[in-house]
Design a protein around this motif. Structure first.
Motif, PDB file in Angstrom:
ATOM      1  N   ALA A 240       0.815  -1.220   0.000  1.00  0.00           N
ATOM      2  CA  ALA A 240       0.000   0.000   0.000  1.00  0.00           C
ATOM      3  C   ALA A 240       0.850   1.273   0.000  1.00  0.00           C
ATOM      4  CB  ALA A 240      -0.947   0.004   1.198  1.00  0.00           C
ATOM      5  N   THR A 241       2.038   1.221   0.577  1.00  0.00           N
ATOM      6  CA  THR A 241       2.872   2.422   0.675  1.00  0.00           C
ATOM      7  C   THR A 241       4.087   2.383  -0.248  1.00  0.00           C
ATOM      8  OG1 THR A 241       4.219   1.528   2.497  1.00  0.00           O
ATOM      9  CG2 THR A 241       2.202   2.739   3.094  1.00  0.00           C
ATOM     10  N   SER A 242       4.207   1.335  -1.045  1.00  0.00           N
ATOM     11  CA  SER A 242       5.361   1.184  -1.950  1.00  0.00           C
ATOM     12  C   SER A 242       6.681   1.323  -1.178  1.00  0.00           C
ATOM     13  CB  SER A 242       5.300   2.216  -3.085  1.00  0.00           C
ATOM     14  OG  SER A 242       4.165   2.009  -3.887  1.00  0.00           O
ATOM     15  N   SER A 243       6.807   0.536  -0.131  1.00  0.00           N
ATOM     16  CA  SER A 243       7.994   0.567   0.720  1.00  0.00           C
ATOM     17  C   SER A 243       8.487  -0.854   0.950  1.00  0.00           C
ATOM     18  CB  SER A 243       7.673   1.221   2.072  1.00  0.00           C
ATOM     19  OG  SER A 243       7.069   2.491   1.900  1.00  0.00           O
ATOM     20  N   TYR A 244       9.776  -0.989   1.244  1.00  0.00           N
ATOM     21  CA  TYR A 244      10.303  -2.326   1.492  1.00  0.00           C
ATOM     22  C   TYR A 244      11.471  -2.268   2.474  1.00  0.00           C
ATOM     23  CZ  TYR A 244      13.710  -0.903  -2.093  1.00  0.00           C
ATOM     24  OH  TYR A 244      14.653  -0.224  -2.813  1.00  0.00           O
ATOM     25  N   ILE A 245      11.741  -3.425   3.086  1.00  0.00           N
ATOM     26  CA  ILE A 245      12.837  -3.556   4.040  1.00  0.00           C
ATOM     27  C   ILE A 245      13.451  -4.944   3.888  1.00  0.00           C
ATOM     28  CG2 ILE A 245      11.295  -4.358   5.889  1.00  0.00           C
ATOM     29  CD1 ILE A 245      13.117  -2.912   7.899  1.00  0.00           C
ATOM     30  N   VAL A 246      14.757  -5.030   4.026  1.00  0.00           N
ATOM     31  CA  VAL A 246      15.446  -6.315   3.991  1.00  0.00           C
ATOM     32  C   VAL A 246      16.637  -6.243   4.932  1.00  0.00           C
ATOM     33  CG1 VAL A 246      16.861  -5.631   1.989  1.00  0.00           C
ATOM     34  CG2 VAL A 246      16.502  -8.058   2.491  1.00  0.00           C
ATOM     35  N   GLN A 247      16.896  -7.332   5.631  1.00  0.00           N
ATOM     36  CA  GLN A 247      18.102  -7.402   6.446  1.00  0.00           C
ATOM     37  C   GLN A 247      19.197  -8.028   5.598  1.00  0.00           C
ATOM     38  OE1 GLN A 247      17.888  -9.440  10.272  1.00  0.00           O
ATOM     39  NE2 GLN A 247      19.588  -8.196  11.026  1.00  0.00           N
ATOM     40  N   LEU A 248      20.264  -7.277   5.410  1.00  0.00           N
ATOM     41  CA  LEU A 248      21.351  -7.710   4.549  1.00  0.00           C
ATOM     42  C   LEU A 248      22.200  -8.766   5.231  1.00  0.00           C
ATOM     43  CD1 LEU A 248      22.340  -4.154   3.236  1.00  0.00           C
ATOM     44  CD2 LEU A 248      20.823  -5.829   2.148  1.00  0.00           C
ATOM     45  N   PHE A 249      23.125  -9.352   4.491  1.00  0.00           N
ATOM     46  CA  PHE A 249      23.929 -10.449   5.026  1.00  0.00           C
ATOM     47  C   PHE A 249      24.737 -10.052   6.259  1.00  0.00           C
ATOM     48  CE2 PHE A 249      23.351 -11.867   0.586  1.00  0.00           C
ATOM     49  CZ  PHE A 249      22.859 -13.139   0.824  1.00  0.00           C
ATOM     50  N   ASN A 250      25.183  -8.802   6.304  1.00  0.00           N
ATOM     51  CA  ASN A 250      25.992  -8.380   7.454  1.00  0.00           C
ATOM     52  C   ASN A 250      25.159  -7.827   8.597  1.00  0.00           C
ATOM     53  OD1 ASN A 250      25.210  -6.060   6.228  1.00  0.00           O
ATOM     54  ND2 ASN A 250      27.260  -5.247   5.850  1.00  0.00           N
ATOM     55  N   GLY A 251      23.814  -7.908   8.481  1.00  0.00           N
ATOM     56  CA  GLY A 251      22.942  -7.530   9.586  1.00  0.00           C
ATOM     57  C   GLY A 251      22.306  -6.164   9.482  1.00  0.00           C
ATOM     58  N   ASN A 252      22.769  -5.325   8.555  1.00  0.00           N
ATOM     59  CA  ASN A 252      22.157  -4.007   8.392  1.00  0.00           C
ATOM     60  C   ASN A 252      20.761  -4.143   7.803  1.00  0.00           C
ATOM     61  OD1 ASN A 252      25.212  -3.944   7.612  1.00  0.00           O
ATOM     62  ND2 ASN A 252      24.820  -1.943   8.511  1.00  0.00           N
ATOM     63  N   PHE A 253      19.882  -3.197   8.137  1.00  0.00           N
ATOM     64  CA  PHE A 253      18.558  -3.136   7.518  1.00  0.00           C
ATOM     65  C   PHE A 253      18.596  -2.111   6.392  1.00  0.00           C
ATOM     66  CE2 PHE A 253      17.727  -4.533  11.883  1.00  0.00           C
ATOM     67  CZ  PHE A 253      17.042  -5.710  11.620  1.00  0.00           C
ATOM     68  N   TYR A 254      18.210  -2.561   5.212  1.00  0.00           N
ATOM     69  CA  TYR A 254      18.139  -1.711   4.021  1.00  0.00           C
ATOM     70  C   TYR A 254      16.670  -1.374   3.816  1.00  0.00           C
ATOM     71  CZ  TYR A 254      18.648  -0.546  -1.026  1.00  0.00           C
ATOM     72  OH  TYR A 254      18.631   0.065  -2.262  1.00  0.00           O
ATOM     73  N   ILE A 255      16.352  -0.081   3.707  1.00  0.00           N
ATOM     74  CA  ILE A 255      14.964   0.363   3.582  1.00  0.00           C
ATOM     75  C   ILE A 255      14.812   1.272   2.372  1.00  0.00           C
ATOM     76  CG2 ILE A 255      13.099   1.689   4.661  1.00  0.00           C
ATOM     77  CD1 ILE A 255      14.208   0.855   7.384  1.00  0.00           C
ATOM     78  N   GLY A 256      13.790   1.003   1.588  1.00  0.00           N
ATOM     79  CA  GLY A 256      13.426   1.866   0.472  1.00  0.00           C
ATOM     80  C   GLY A 256      11.972   2.254   0.592  1.00  0.00           C
TER      81      GLY A 256
END
Length: 376
Positions: A240-256
């Motif tokens: 609904a908000t065209s947003s996403y999140i993923v936890q990368l291999f080194n543990g950081n959270f990537y957010i768009g």
């Protein structure tokens, strides 16, 4: 002396194409980049890999890519994991749309399925599902390290005699006899064939050859947080908000997160993006309020009118190939695209027939394709 091939753009698509060519015995390749390998979209992307699209072309191409990623991971040492994609649905009308999308994806071999909020909490522990009506889970989707994909492929190429030069800006391409001359900031470079895989610069460069492709650059935004222990595995999309999140291999959270932008304008950092990213994802993961943002960067989606890439030989210009207009999906497709382009350059047809529907000439013929699920 002319090279057999000049690849303009040392992103993951250009490098993968060179890899598939040299592995088949093709030699005398020069790869150039105006900055450095990976400096465009490759090092800025969300690392996601999925076949859960809404067009046959995207699905068939990406099923090939999903098949190739683990093989490349083993061969080149690229970190890759099938951790899934999770599409959060908060509106009843979206559930109905995705119910049909799942049927379509299943019919083409993508095992997506609708899941309940309870199952969402199992897949993404600590998530607040109070607003979630349902979700779609893609179990064969995953993520790959964008850094490994570029640097390890580059190492593979250098060890096999491929020359890669960065800080070399291609400014013009012109026909010269049976081959081509690429005018750059370090002088003229000659080749029998040229592959333009220059991301947001592809349209401008092709225009110097008289080729006008409807590719427009749309500014995009992303941030990355400090690293934490593993919390959840899937790349999660809030539809609904065209947003996403993923936890990368080194543990950081990537957010768009999408915010209103204007095509073909300079990408600039905006407080509006940070506000939206924080608002959306702290509502799902309240503990994110305590997490520090380390970096925020901008980039571009090189968009086409039908949200599908432009891949293959340019009609009327034998020896010119293009890979551009990926509309945000270039990284995930790159193994399949590199394999297909290598086939084209070697005078063969691609293994996946649907690539032929992505040709540069489809716009002039009015053969556009429809895609709705445009995300990283």
């Amino acid at each position: 002396m002319a090279r057999r091939l000049i690849v303009v753009g040392a992103g993951v698509t250009g490098l993968m194409t060179a890899k598939f060519l040299v592995d088949r015995g093709f030699s005398d390749i020069l790869v150039i980049d105006r900055k450095y390998p990976g400096s465009g979209g490759s090092f800025r992307c969300a690392t996601g890999v999925r076949a859960s699209f809404t067009s046959r072309e995207h699905i068939k191409v990406m099923l090939r890519a999903v098949d190739l990623w683990p093989k490349l991971s083993k061969e080149l040492g690229i970190k890759y994991s099938r951790d899934g994609y999770l599409w959060l649905l908060t509106r009843d009308r979206d559930v109905e749309f995705f119910r049909e999308a799942v049927k379509f994806q299943n019919s083409l071999g993508v095992p997506t399925r609708l899941v309940t909020p309870e199952e969402v909490r199992e897949l993404a522990p600590t998530i607040n599902t109070s607003s979630v009506v349902a979700a779609v889970y893609d179990p064969i989707a995953g993520k790959a390290s964008c850094f490994d994909s570029v640097t390890n492929t580059l190492t593979h190429l250098l060890a096999r005699g491929v020359e890669v030069k960065w800080g070399v800006e291609a400014r013009k391409i012109a026909r010269e006899g049976r081959g081509f001359v690429v005018e750059t900031n370090i002088g003229s470079l000659r080749a029998d064939s040229v592959l333009v895989a220059a991301g947001d610069g592809s349209r401008r460069l092709l225009e110097t050859l008289g080729v006008d492709l409807p590719i427009r650059n749309l500014p995009k935004h992303a941030l990355v947080t400090e690293a934490f222990r593993p919390v959840f595995k899937p790349l999660i999309i809030d539809w609904a908000t065209s947003s996403y999140i993923v936890q990368l291999f080194n543990g950081n959270f990537y957010i768009g997160a999408d915010i209103p932008e204007v095509y073909d304008t300079v990408a600039k950092v905006k407080l509006e993006f940070l506000r939206k990213a924080a608002r959306v994802w702290t509502s799902y993961f309240p503990w994110l309020r305590e997490v520090y943002v380390l970096r925020y960067w901008t980039g571009y989606y090189d968009m086409t009118p039908d949200h599908h890439p432009v891949i293959g030989p340019v009609e009327g210009l034998e020896g010119v190939y293009v890979a551009a207009g990926f509309s945000g999906h270039g990284f995930m497709m790159s193994p399949a695209v590199g394999e297909a382009l290598a086939s084209y350059i070697l005078g063969e047809r691609p293994l996946v027939p649907e690539f032929e529907r992505l040709s540069p000439g489809r716009f002039a013929r009015g053969e556009l394709i429809k895609e709705i699920a445009v995300f990283g």
